[in-house]
Design an enzyme around this catalytic site. Structure first.
Site, PDB file in Angstrom:
ATOM      1  N   GLY A 127      11.276  -6.457   7.169  1.00 56.29           N
ATOM      2  CA  GLY A 127      11.198  -7.907   7.286  1.00 56.29           C
ATOM      3  C   GLY A 127      11.186  -8.651   5.972  1.00 56.29           C
ATOM      4  O   GLY A 127      11.926  -9.627   5.781  1.00 56.29           O
ATOM      5  N   LYS A 137       0.807  -1.221   0.000  1.00 54.19           N
ATOM      6  CA  LYS A 137       0.000   0.000   0.000  1.00 54.19           C
ATOM      7  C   LYS A 137       0.839   1.270   0.000  1.00 54.19           C
ATOM      8  O   LYS A 137       1.793   1.394   0.763  1.00 54.19           O
ATOM      9  CB  LYS A 137      -0.924   0.025   1.224  1.00 54.19           C
ATOM     10  N   GLY A 142      10.209  -0.885  11.897  1.00 50.50           N
ATOM     11  CA  GLY A 142       9.562   0.424  12.018  1.00 50.50           C
ATOM     12  C   GLY A 142      10.556   1.554  12.197  1.00 50.50           C
ATOM     13  O   GLY A 142      10.386   2.650  11.648  1.00 50.50           O
TER      14      GLY A 142
END
Length: 397
Positions: free
Chosen positions: A351, A198, A374
């Site tokens: 990841g 996205k 993150g």
């Protein structure tokens, strides 16, 4: 970035006999039986621990593991498997200490593992009372858990505020240096690969990089949105039509700087999202209404590979196709091997990116592999991470 570094304290002889509290990232995956299935994070923590022990410090290490409920201990939340693995790797006993916040006895040359720090009430909300208790345990706080640097918690931020000395461990220092080299002082051309399902989850990163990079390669569902924004039909591919204006703005920002977001010229499509779905290579302008794009095509992969081989710096976040399915892995493999073959300084994180690196066995050919998910993404956005901000503030006095 000006932070105090643990290696400098060791070199200056300021560690011997001191109580050193290391916040590591030992959050490893466990199977149903509580056995560690992959120990990269434990092995990555060893240099800092060995550095402290070799310098004659009294060493305490803690980490989070999983998502425990504060104040409610369950065996599944325990760092016991980590303690056992650390003992194997270090060749010395690693006692695990529970209920450690109110006091710990540790001698120079000794190593203790302090139970899952997220079991402590007030950890996630950065309780000042908890942070002050942690700080009272130590003479030197060492933050060496880059994967947690984007969170202001008691064991990552609060303790750094109140400990007598707060510094960055070797792993955190290496992350700072690698990202600074890639973004603040890059060798040009600087090419970034940002892929994922996205645009919305990585829009801030795309906008930030559009002001810095010489080439911005998009992949996965993100590329589908950009293709749609460029006027191409994408069939039933995953995309975010509501963000077409944002995609166009990123392309316009790049074009205004004489740079570009290369749009695929060919793609690999299927009518089903399945590992054994029939894969068909098509021109990017020929995707049918019942087809979905699951990879970039070979011509696009070759064009991008040539650009990567000529780059001075490469930042890589995300595979460019559904690389878990062999029929749709060619694009990601081509990109991965081009990065490995390039003389550019490369930094990779996230990841799925790490999974692709492992799949193609190119770990030794990547300049730096980030341990943070993150935190890595937030640094790409240009954000100042809380854990780094407090270390900078402490270094400034």
């Amino acid at each position: 970035m000006n932070v105090l570094r643990f290696a400098d304290l060791v070199a200056a002889g300021r560690v011997r006999g001191r109580r050193v509290f290391i916040r590591a990232d030992l959050n490893v995956p466990l199977d149903a039986g509580g056995h560690i299935t992959e120990d990269t994070r434990i092995r990555a923590s060893l240099p800092c621990i060995r550095m402290a022990l070799d310098a004659g410090a009294a060493v305490m290490v803690t980490s989070h593991l999983g998502r425990p409920t504060e104040g409610e201990f369950k065996p599944a939340d325990s760092l016991a498997p980590v303690a056992a693995r650390l003992a194997e790797l270090l060749g010395c006993p690693v006692p695990l200490v529970a209920d450690w916040v109110d006091g710990v006895q540790v001698e120079p040359g000794q190593l203790l593992l302090l139970e899952n720090c997220r079991l402590n009430k007030g950890e996630k909300k950065n309780s000042e009372a908890l942070a002050r208790k942690m700080a009272a345990l130590t003479d030197i706080f060492v933050h060496d858990a880059f994967g947690t640097a984007h969170r202001a918690e008691a064991s990552t931020y609060g303790i750094a505020e109140f400990a007598p000395v707060a510094c960055a461990g070797p792993l955190l220092s290496a992350e700072i240096d690698a990202i600074t080299q890639a973004l603040a002082h890059p060798r040009r051309p600087l090419v970034a690969i940002v892929a994922g399902s996205k645009v919305s989850t990585k829009l801030a990163i795309l906008q930030s990089l559009a002001a810095k990079v010489d080439g911005l390669v998009v992949g996965g569902g993100i590329a589908n949105t950009f293709m749609l924004a460029a006027g191409l039909s994408i069939g039933k591919s995953l995309a975010e039509p509501a963000l077409l204006d944002d995609a166009r703005a990123v392309m316009a920002a790049m074009k205004a700087r004489g740079a570009e977001v290369p749009i695929p010229v060919d793609v690999v499509v299927a009518t089903e999202f399945k590992a054994d779905a029939r894969a068909t290579v098509k021109a990017a302008s020929a995707v049918a209404a019942d087809e979905m794009i699951l990879d970039i095509g070979p011509q696009t992969a070759t064009l991008l590979a040539e650009r990567l081989k000529a780059a001075g710096t490469i930042v890589w976040n995300g595979p460019v196709g559904v690389f878990e399915f062999d029929a749709f892995a060619h694009g990601t493999e081509t990109i991965a091997r081009a990065i490995a073959a390039s003389s550019a300084f490369s930094i990779a994180g996230g990841g799925d990116t790490l999974a692709a690196i492992a799949k193609y066995g190119i770990e030794k050919d990547i300049g730096y592999i980030s341990t943070g998910g993150g935190a890595f993404l937030e640094m790409l956005e240009g954000k100042t991470l809380p854990a780094l901000e407090i270390l900078e503030r402490r270094a400034a006095g």
